[in-house]
Write an enzyme that holds these catalytic residues in place. Structure first.
Site, PDB file in Angstrom:
ATOM      1  N   ARG A 239       0.692   4.138  -9.255  1.00 10.55           N
ATOM      2  CA  ARG A 239       0.593   2.969 -10.027  1.00 10.55           C
ATOM      3  C   ARG A 239      -0.088   2.641 -11.832  1.00 10.55           C
ATOM      4  NH1 ARG A 239      -1.523   2.308  -5.349  1.00 10.55           N
ATOM      5  NH2 ARG A 239      -3.654   2.039  -4.710  1.00 10.55           N
ATOM      6  N   GLU A 268       0.615  -6.330 -12.271  1.00  9.89           N
ATOM      7  CA  GLU A 268       0.880  -6.559 -11.114  1.00  9.89           C
ATOM      8  C   GLU A 268       0.085  -7.838 -10.670  1.00  9.89           C
ATOM      9  OE1 GLU A 268       0.549  -3.786  -7.547  1.00  9.89           O
ATOM     10  OE2 GLU A 268       1.836  -2.192  -9.232  1.00  9.89           O
ATOM     11  N   HIS A 287       5.952  -3.769  -5.836  1.00  8.95           N
ATOM     12  CA  HIS A 287       4.672  -2.848  -5.019  1.00  8.95           C
ATOM     13  C   HIS A 287       4.407  -2.922  -3.428  1.00  8.95           C
ATOM     14  CE1 HIS A 287       0.735  -0.806  -5.571  1.00  8.95           C
ATOM     15  NE2 HIS A 287       0.583  -0.402  -4.524  1.00  8.95           N
TER      16      HIS A 287
HETATM   17  C1  DGY Z   1      -2.423   2.156  -1.876  1.00  6.21           C
HETATM   18  O1  DGY Z   1      -2.435   2.318  -0.437  1.00  6.21           O
HETATM   19  O2  DGY Z   1      -2.705   2.509  -2.580  1.00  6.21           O
HETATM   20  C2  DGY Z   1      -0.863   1.923  -2.163  1.00  6.21           C
HETATM   21  O3  DGY Z   1      -0.448   1.663  -3.490  1.00  6.21           O
HETATM   22  C3  DGY Z   1       0.037   0.361  -1.254  1.00  6.21           C
HETATM   23  O4  DGY Z   1       0.206   1.031   0.102  1.00  6.21           O
END
Ligand code: DGY
Length: 327
Positions: A239, A268, A287
């Site tokens: 993240r 983001e 992402h």
């Molecule tokens: C998640 O699933 O948490 C990812 O960041 C996106 O697939």
């Protein structure tokens, strides 16, 4: 008998949507952008189930508008966009999608590692800009992956899958994890569990695989970046908020570390004016670590199954707060 009603907050792979339609009436937000907060607040008041994405904030204020809500299912493994405590307080189970995206995400983390090490993004831009002249021994000289030390912070499913790939490329693998890792797992994975300080100081490639929590927010800050090797490369597929973006910019600009490859940013989407985007030694992608056709389909189906189970009053196959089922 009328079917239950669910809100799906964005267009998802067709298989997932079809599955949901087989057990519920679907209200689908089909806009190009994530559902605006005011629409989400309005629509959630009339549904029994919520199928959401990581772009939707599910908090106490939203839940207070949803008297009928019996389940929240996110099409993601990460659930930092959901106030779990608030859901638990209301006895609302929350489903997520662990497991199905592990290998795809690890593939991508490794792709970023390779791309940053060998400066692939920069080199491709250079060719497109018509700047490719004669062969040059100094052109886009990067860092070897083979023989280098990979540091993995967070040794959950994805961290473990990245370690496997690192071994395939002849890397030494150090891992840092919030808890002691069982010795059988360490032996089987052929990795050494080390302190945070050691993984920071010794890694040539440092890959982040922690969930976003109050402990991991800005885990990689100025102090940490200053303790990394000047040749080190940071890879983030976890993240964005795990890294202090301003400190990262300074570290890259001053060449305190060599490179960063980011699938996730804070915020983001990253603004087109963000200084990180001006740096040649920073590769940013939007992402997409879990974005393969097969994996996105599996995620959509798994989240649909969590939704179905929650509406039927059954235990969710993948539940973040299973305590809600305790009598
Ligand atoms: C998640 O699933 O948490 C990812 O960041 C996106 O697939």
């Amino acid at each position: 008998m009328a079917k239950t009603r669910v809100l799906v907050t964005r267009r998802i792979p067709e298989a997932g949507l079809e599955a949901i339609k087989s057990f519920a009436d679907v209200e689908l937000w089909s806009g190009e952008e994530p559902i605006p907060r005011n629409e989400l607040c309005e629509k959630v008041s009339e549904v029994d189930g919520l199928y959401c994405l990581l772009t939707d904030t599910i908090d106490e204020a939203l839940l207070s508008l949803a008297p009928r809500l019996r389940v929240v299912s996110t099409m993601a493994v990460g659930f930092d966009h959901i106030d779990i405590q608030a859901c638990t307080k209301r006895k609302i189970p929350v489903g997520n999608t662990p497991g199905v995206l592990t290998e795809t995400t690890a593939d991508f983390a490794f792709a970023l590692l390779m791309a940053a090490g060998r400066r692939i993004g920069e080199a491709a831009e250079f060719v497109k800009a018509g700047r490719w002249g004669a062969w040059d021994p100094a052109l886009f000289v990067g860092q070897d992956v083979n023989g280098a030390t990979a540091g993995i912070i967070g040794f959950g499913r994805i961290g473990q899958a990245v370690a496997k790939r690192a071994h395939g490329f002849g890397m030494r693998v150090l891992v840092n994890h919030s808890r002691p890792i069982p010795s059988e797992l360490l032996a089987q994975a052929n990795v050494e569990q080390v302190s945070f300080d050691r993984v920071i100081a010794e890694s040539d490639f440092l890959s982040l695989h922690v969930p976003l929590t109050s402990e991991t927010q800005q885990l990689i800050d100025k102090k940490v970046l200053n303790r990394m090797k000047r040749t080190a490369i940071l890879i983030n597929t976890s993240r964005g908020r795990v890294v202090d973006s301003k400190a990262l910019y300074d570290a890259l600009r001053n060449q305190n570390i060599a490179y960063a490859a980011l699938d996730v940013t804070d915020p983001e989407p990253i603004s087109v004016d963000d200084p990180l985007l001006t740096l040649p030694n920073c590769l940013v992608v939007p992402h997409i670590a879990s974005a393969s056709v097969a994996t996105r389909r599996k995620m959509a189906l798994m989240a649909a199954e969590n939704l179905r189970a929650g509406l039927a009053g059954e235990d969710l196959p993948y539940c973040v707060n299973p305590e809600v089922f305790k009598k």
